[in-house]
Design a protein around this motif. Structure first.
Motif, short mmCIF file in Angstrom:
data_model
loop_
_atom_site.label_atom_id
_atom_site.label_comp_id
_atom_site.label_asym_id
_atom_site.label_seq_id
_atom_site.Cartn_x
_atom_site.Cartn_y
_atom_site.Cartn_z
N PRO A 167 0.72 -1.21 -0.05
CA PRO A 167 0.00 -0.08 0.13
C PRO A 167 0.70 1.17 -0.08
CG PRO A 167 -0.19 -1.03 2.31
CD PRO A 167 0.64 -1.97 1.10
N LYS A 168 2.05 1.33 0.41
CA LYS A 168 2.80 2.17 0.60
C LYS A 168 3.14 2.89 -0.86
CE LYS A 168 7.40 3.83 2.50
NZ LYS A 168 8.39 3.36 3.12
N ALA A 169 3.44 1.87 -1.71
CA ALA A 169 3.81 2.39 -3.28
C ALA A 169 2.65 2.81 -3.85
CB ALA A 169 4.30 1.23 -3.80
N PHE A 170 1.65 2.35 -3.49
CA PHE A 170 0.41 2.85 -4.03
C PHE A 170 -0.10 4.30 -3.41
CE2 PHE A 170 -4.49 3.18 -3.85
CZ PHE A 170 -4.92 2.78 -5.27
N LEU A 171 0.37 4.65 -2.29
CA LEU A 171 -0.08 5.85 -1.65
C LEU A 171 1.05 6.87 -2.33
CD1 LEU A 171 -0.49 4.91 2.18
CD2 LEU A 171 -2.31 5.77 0.52
N ILE A 172 2.41 6.37 -2.45
CA ILE A 172 3.21 7.35 -3.12
C ILE A 172 2.96 7.67 -4.47
CG2 ILE A 172 5.62 7.32 -3.91
CD1 ILE A 172 5.73 7.90 -1.16
N SER A 173 2.26 6.64 -5.35
CA SER A 173 1.88 7.00 -6.61
C SER A 173 0.88 7.86 -6.69
CB SER A 173 1.58 5.53 -7.33
OG SER A 173 0.46 4.92 -6.81
N ILE A 174 -0.03 7.82 -5.68
CA ILE A 174 -1.31 8.87 -5.77
C ILE A 174 -0.56 10.32 -5.44
CG2 ILE A 174 -3.19 9.44 -4.10
CD1 ILE A 174 -3.71 6.70 -3.70
N ALA A 175 0.27 10.12 -4.32
CA ALA A 175 0.82 11.62 -4.26
C ALA A 175 1.62 12.16 -5.42
CB ALA A 175 1.81 11.43 -2.93
N ILE A 176 2.26 11.43 -6.24
CA ILE A 176 3.10 11.78 -7.29
C ILE A 176 2.08 12.39 -8.38
CG2 ILE A 176 4.43 11.04 -9.24
CD1 ILE A 176 5.94 9.14 -7.31
N TYR A 224 13.37 6.85 -3.03
CA TYR A 224 14.46 5.96 -2.31
C TYR A 224 14.98 6.36 -1.12
CZ TYR A 224 18.26 2.69 -2.21
OH TYR A 224 19.24 1.80 -1.85
N TYR A 225 15.26 7.78 -1.11
CA TYR A 225 15.87 8.29 0.05
C TYR A 225 14.84 9.01 1.16
CZ TYR A 225 20.30 7.50 -1.88
OH TYR A 225 21.37 6.93 -2.44
N THR A 226 13.59 9.24 0.81
CA THR A 226 13.20 10.12 1.84
C THR A 226 11.78 9.16 2.32
OG1 THR A 226 11.52 11.21 0.06
CG2 THR A 226 13.47 12.36 1.05
N ALA A 227 11.17 8.35 1.20
CA ALA A 227 10.11 7.35 1.63
C ALA A 227 10.69 5.97 2.24
CB ALA A 227 9.14 7.49 0.62
N ASP A 228 11.81 5.88 2.00
CA ASP A 228 12.67 4.76 2.22
C ASP A 228 11.82 3.31 1.46
OD1 ASP A 228 14.17 5.52 4.05
OD2 ASP A 228 12.82 5.57 5.70
N MET A 229 11.64 3.58 0.18
CA MET A 229 10.95 2.61 -0.73
C MET A 229 12.35 1.79 -1.44
SD MET A 229 7.99 4.70 -2.32
CE MET A 229 7.14 3.30 -3.21
N THR A 230 11.93 0.67 -1.62
CA THR A 230 12.98 -0.22 -2.34
C THR A 230 12.76 0.40 -3.70
OG1 THR A 230 11.55 -2.15 -2.65
CG2 THR A 230 12.84 -2.11 -0.33
N VAL A 231 13.76 -0.40 -4.50
CA VAL A 231 13.81 -0.30 -5.88
C VAL A 231 12.43 -0.96 -6.53
CG1 VAL A 231 15.07 -0.95 -8.07
CG2 VAL A 231 16.17 -0.20 -6.22
#
Length: 174
Positions: free
Chosen positions: A55-64, A133-140
């Motif tokens: 869900p974190k990737a989903f939320l990040i993509s929404i924010a973008i 990568y650096y602020t949201a601590d997401m993996t590649v």
């Protein structure tokens, strides 16, 4: 998604999403708006959100997407009716109350300013994976999923972003 699941998402990913939103916007007011809009949009899209599928990737993509839409609207408005001073708020430095000494606070602020200036010169295609990568601590893999691009492309964009920032910082240093 019900209210309890939304509360759990905010507890689990709220800080990293907020930090990522701050990197995108550059000031607290816009960050607060983007953060709130992200979770409101997540509620709207709750049927597409699979809590077991990152869900974190989903939320990040929404924010973008929300941030890009806002920037597009702002650029369109600027073309129609230009206004001065809209970017002044984005250049306010953050507070560093947790620093041990005033000297460390000044050095930290200077380093942060240099990094933010170097990052601001990057193209969005390489800036977004860097922030993720650096602020949201997401993996590649999470970044690839959120942006809908292959993991190899994420790696090459991260490499290019680091290389470009290194070159900019070397030129700026005395």
């Amino acid at each position: 998604m019900n209210t309890d699941e939304l509360i759990e998402l905010v507890k689990l990913h709220g800080k990293s999403i907020y930090g990522f939103c701050y990197q995108l916007t550059g000031n607290k007011e816009d960050t607060d708006d983007l953060y709130q809009e992200t979770f409101l949009k997540a509620v709207e899209l709750r049927r597409k959100l699979d809590v077991s599928r990152n869900p974190k990737a989903f939320l990040i993509s929404i924010a973008i997407r929300l941030h890009q839409n806002h920037r597009r609207k702002l650029a369109w408005r600027q073309r129609i009716a230009p206004t001065a001073g809209l970017d002044e708020a984005a250049n306010k430095p953050g507070s560093f109350a947790s620093e041990a000494t005033p000297e460390e606070a000044v050095l930290s602020l200077e380093l942060r300013t240099m990094l933010e200036n170097a990052a601001s010169q990057l193209d969005d295609k390489i800036k977004l994976p860097l922030y993720m990568y650096y602020t949201a601590d997401m993996t590649v893999e999470e970044i690839a999923l959120a942006l809908g691009i292959p993991a190899g492309t994420v790696k090459s964009r991260l490499f290019k972003a680091r290389k470009t920032m290194r070159q900019v910082l070397e030129v700026d240093s005395p």
